[in-house]
Design a protein around this motif. Structure first.
Motif, PDB file in Angstrom:
ATOM      1  N   ASN A   5       0.813  -1.208   0.000  1.00 50.11           N
ATOM      2  CA  ASN A   5       0.000   0.000   0.000  1.00 50.11           C
ATOM      3  C   ASN A   5       0.852   1.265   0.000  1.00 50.11           C
ATOM      4  N   MET A   6       2.012   1.210   0.637  1.00 50.85           N
ATOM      5  CA  MET A   6       2.937   2.341   0.583  1.00 50.85           C
ATOM      6  C   MET A   6       3.312   2.646  -0.862  1.00 50.85           C
ATOM      7  N   LEU A   7       3.658   1.626  -1.621  1.00 52.33           N
ATOM      8  CA  LEU A   7       4.022   1.815  -3.019  1.00 52.33           C
ATOM      9  C   LEU A   7       2.810   2.227  -3.842  1.00 52.33           C
ATOM     10  N   GLY A   8       1.639   1.692  -3.494  1.00 55.69           N
ATOM     11  CA  GLY A   8       0.429   2.067  -4.197  1.00 55.69           C
ATOM     12  C   GLY A   8       0.097   3.535  -4.046  1.00 55.69           C
ATOM     13  N   LEU A   9       0.333   4.096  -2.854  1.00 59.02           N
ATOM     14  CA  LEU A   9       0.100   5.521  -2.631  1.00 59.02           C
ATOM     15  C   LEU A   9       0.950   6.388  -3.546  1.00 59.02           C
ATOM     16  N   LEU A  10       2.098   5.852  -3.918  1.00 62.47           N
ATOM     17  CA  LEU A  10       3.022   6.597  -4.777  1.00 62.47           C
ATOM     18  C   LEU A  10       2.815   6.287  -6.262  1.00 62.47           C
ATOM     19  N   GLY A  11       1.779   5.517  -6.567  1.00 64.17           N
ATOM     20  CA  GLY A  11       1.509   5.172  -7.955  1.00 64.17           C
ATOM     21  C   GLY A  11       2.388   4.054  -8.484  1.00 64.17           C
ATOM     22  N   LEU A  12       2.941   3.235  -7.573  1.00 62.67           N
ATOM     23  CA  LEU A  12       3.859   2.173  -7.971  1.00 62.67           C
ATOM     24  C   LEU A  12       3.268   0.793  -7.695  1.00 62.67           C
ATOM     25  N   GLY A  13       1.954   0.709  -7.629  1.00 64.67           N
ATOM     26  CA  GLY A  13       1.301  -0.555  -7.337  1.00 64.67           C
ATOM     27  C   GLY A  13       1.273  -1.471  -8.551  1.00 64.67           C
ATOM     28  N   GLY A  14       0.730  -2.682  -8.354  1.00 63.64           N
ATOM     29  CA  GLY A  14       0.643  -3.638  -9.451  1.00 63.64           C
ATOM     30  C   GLY A  14       0.451  -5.038  -8.909  1.00 63.64           C
ATOM     31  N   GLU A  15       0.750  -6.038  -9.737  1.00 63.92           N
ATOM     32  CA  GLU A  15       0.650  -7.434  -9.334  1.00 63.92           C
ATOM     33  C   GLU A  15       1.840  -7.790  -8.453  1.00 63.92           C
ATOM     34  N   ALA A  16       1.554  -8.182  -7.208  1.00 65.00           N
ATOM     35  CA  ALA A  16       2.648  -8.367  -6.242  1.00 65.00           C
ATOM     36  C   ALA A  16       2.739  -9.776  -5.686  1.00 65.00           C
TER      37      ALA A  16
END
Length: 222
Positions: free
Chosen positions: A182-193
């Motif tokens: 979620n930290m990465l998602g907040l920065l627009g770096l989300g995806g299939e993890a």
């Protein structure tokens, strides 16, 4: 400092010894004040990235999905992973990073070893650094602060400001892996993890023989 609100998580910080805190003041080991930055432009253009997993027990493995997400977001970037010297052989198995940097990460702030590690990281001129541990040690947070990256992302720490992009946490408990994602998602770096750790068959046989003998018992989990 950009502060982003986030989901609850355990905040059992290693707050740092009095000696470490006094050393930080005495040696003036604080991050340089950055000029105004366009956060999302910096994120988009980063080409040299440092990842620092938590130094708590299991932190290196728990961050596996974060390594994958960062690589997916930066397929052409040079990504370095900083680990303790005892984790080098395992870290070399991570397929999402280009380089393993190692150091004795338990050294006190006033030691020559700690200074040398900070100086070595700064000489690399990283564009972006991720300090993934939400409860990593005080020393590791300070090392991230001193690495010299233009953009330093991490979970906010009480009483210190090692990052210029802070993820602020509230009280409660949440799975560590989800925190990273979620930290990465907040920065627009989300995806299939999705990520699965697998023990090679010959190593599994060695574990079985060592702990269960030569019988028919099988290792079903480690």
């Amino acid at each position: 400092i950009l502060k982003l609100c986030y989901y609850p998580v355990s905040t059992s910080w290693f707050r740092g010894s009095i000696g470490d805190r006094l050393a930080m003041r005495w040696l003036h080991r604080t991050p340089e004040k950055s000029s105004a930055l366009d956060i999302f432009s910096e994120l988009k253009s980063a080409q040299k990235i440092l990842i620092v997993p938590s130094d708590r027990v299991g932190g290196f493995f728990l961050a596996g999905s974060a390594y994958k997400l960062i690589r997916q977001a930066y397929p052409q970037a040079h990504i370095s992973l900083l680990v303790d010297v005892g984790q080098v052989s395992m870290a070399r198995q991570i397929p999402f990073v280009d380089e393993i940097s190692s150091a004795e990460l338990d050294q006190p702030l006033w030691s020559g070893t700690f200074k040398a590690v900070g100086d070595a990281l700064r000489s690399e001129q990283f564009d972006l650094a991720f300090c993934l541990g939400s409860d990593c040690s005080f020393r590791l947070a300070q090392l991230c602060a001193l690495c010299g990256a233009r953009l330093r992302v991490g979970f906010g720490r009480e009483g210190i400001a090692p990052f210029n992009v802070e993820i602020k946490l509230t009280k409660g408990v949440r799975y560590e892996v989800e925190c990273y994602q979620n930290m990465l998602g907040l920065l627009g770096l989300g995806g299939e993890a999705e990520l699965v750790w697998q023990l090679a068959a010959d190593n599994a046989d060695q574990v079985r023989r060592r702990y269960l003998g030569e019988g028919e018992a099988q290792v079903v989990g480690v």
